[in-house]
Design a protein around this motif. Structure first.
Motif, PDB file in Angstrom:
ATOM      1  N   TYR A  48       0.820  -1.216   0.000  1.00  0.00           N
ATOM      2  CA  TYR A  48       0.000   0.000   0.000  1.00  0.00           C
ATOM      3  C   TYR A  48       0.855   1.268   0.000  1.00  0.00           C
ATOM      4  O   TYR A  48       0.655   2.146  -0.847  1.00  0.00           O
ATOM      5  N   ARG A  52       1.098   3.997  -2.989  1.00  0.00           N
ATOM      6  CA  ARG A  52       0.803   5.416  -2.735  1.00  0.00           C
ATOM      7  C   ARG A  52       1.932   6.297  -3.259  1.00  0.00           C
ATOM      8  O   ARG A  52       1.683   7.330  -3.874  1.00  0.00           O
ATOM      9  N   ASP A  55       1.601   6.666  -6.881  1.00  0.00           N
ATOM     10  CA  ASP A  55       0.571   7.635  -7.256  1.00  0.00           C
ATOM     11  C   ASP A  55       1.091   9.065  -7.156  1.00  0.00           C
ATOM     12  O   ASP A  55       0.694   9.933  -7.926  1.00  0.00           O
ATOM     13  N   THR A 187       4.131   9.190   3.971  1.00  0.00           N
ATOM     14  CA  THR A 187       4.122   7.786   3.560  1.00  0.00           C
ATOM     15  C   THR A 187       5.469   7.138   3.835  1.00  0.00           C
ATOM     16  O   THR A 187       5.532   6.006   4.336  1.00  0.00           O
TER      17      THR A 187
END
Length: 194
Positions: A48, A52, A55, A187
Motif C-alpha cells: 500500500y 501510494r 501515485d 508515507t
C-alpha cells in the motif's frame, strides 16, 4: 516471470544446497517457509505505501528502483552464501516487489482505456506466465550445468531488460507539488515506522 521461478523453485534448491554444505542448519523446507513468510509479511505491509508513492511521484521511479534492487539482491546472493545474506536478499526482494507490482499494475490501468483493461491484464499475465514457463528449464539447465550461482546470476541480469524498457517506455514522473510532497514524506515515515 523468471524472477518467480527463482523465488519459488530454484531458491528451494539453493537452500537445500546451503543445508547440504553446512551453511545453514535449518531444514531447507522450514527455511524456505520461514523466509517466504518474512517476504509475504513485508510485502503485505509495503504494497500500500509503495503504491501510494507511485501515485504521488509516478510509475517510472518505483519501477526503476525495484528492478535495480532485484538485480543487486540476486547478484549479492551469489557473492556470499551466509544465512544473513539470504535474509537480506529476501528483504530486498520484498521491497522490490512492493515497488514494482503496484506501479506496474497502475501503469497498465493508466495506459489502457476502461474497455481494454481486462485484455491488457490478460496479455500482461500471459507474458508473465510465459516467462515462468520458459524460465524454469533455462534456470534449471544453467544451474545443473554451471552451478546454482550461474543460474542466479543469469536471473540477476534479466530485470535489467525490464529496467531498460521502463526507461524508454514508461511516461515521465509526475511533478511533485507541496501537498504531494507532504503526503510522500508522511508515507515514507509510515514505511520506516513499520
Amino acid at each position: 516471470g523468471l524472477g518467480d521461478v527463482y523465488k519459488r523453485q530454484l531458491f528451494t534448491l539453493y537452500l537445500s544446497n546451503l543445508y547440504e554444505t553446512g551453511f545453514i542448519s535449518v531444514d531447507p523446507r522450514m527455511a524456505f517457509g520461514m523466509l517466504m513468510s518474512i517476504y509475504g509479511i513485508a510485502v503485505l505491509f509495503l504494497n500500500y505505501p509503495m503504491g501510494r508513492i507511485s501515485d504521488i511521484i509516478g510509475r517510472k521511479i518505483p519501477l526503476i528502483c525495484g528492478y535495480i534492487m532485484v538485480s543487486v539482491g540476486l547478484f549479492l546472493l551469489t557473492v556470499n552464501s551466509i544465512a544473513v545474506m539470504v535474509v537480506a536478499w529476501i528483504a530486498l526482494l520484498a521491497i522490490s516487489h512492493a515497488l514494482v507490482w503496484p506501479s506496474i499494475t497502475a501503469l497498465l490501468m493508466d495506459e489502457l482505456l476502461p474497455f481494454e483493461r481486462g485484455t491488457g491484464a490478460g496479455f500482461f499475465e500471459l507474458f508473465l506466465t510465459l516467462g515462468t514457463a520458459i524460465g524454469m528449464p533455462i534456470m534449471g539447465l544453467l544451474g545443473g550445468m554451471l552451478g546454482f550461482a550461474c543460474g542466479i546470476r543469469f536471473a540477476a541480469i534479466l530485470p535489467i531488460s525490464a529496467l531498460l524498457l521502463s526507461l524508454f517506455i514508461v511516461p515521465k514522473p509526475k511533478m511533485i507539488t507541496k501537498v504531494s510532497l507532504k503526503i510522500l514524506i508522511s508515507t515514507i515515515l509510515i514505511i520506516v515506522a513499520l
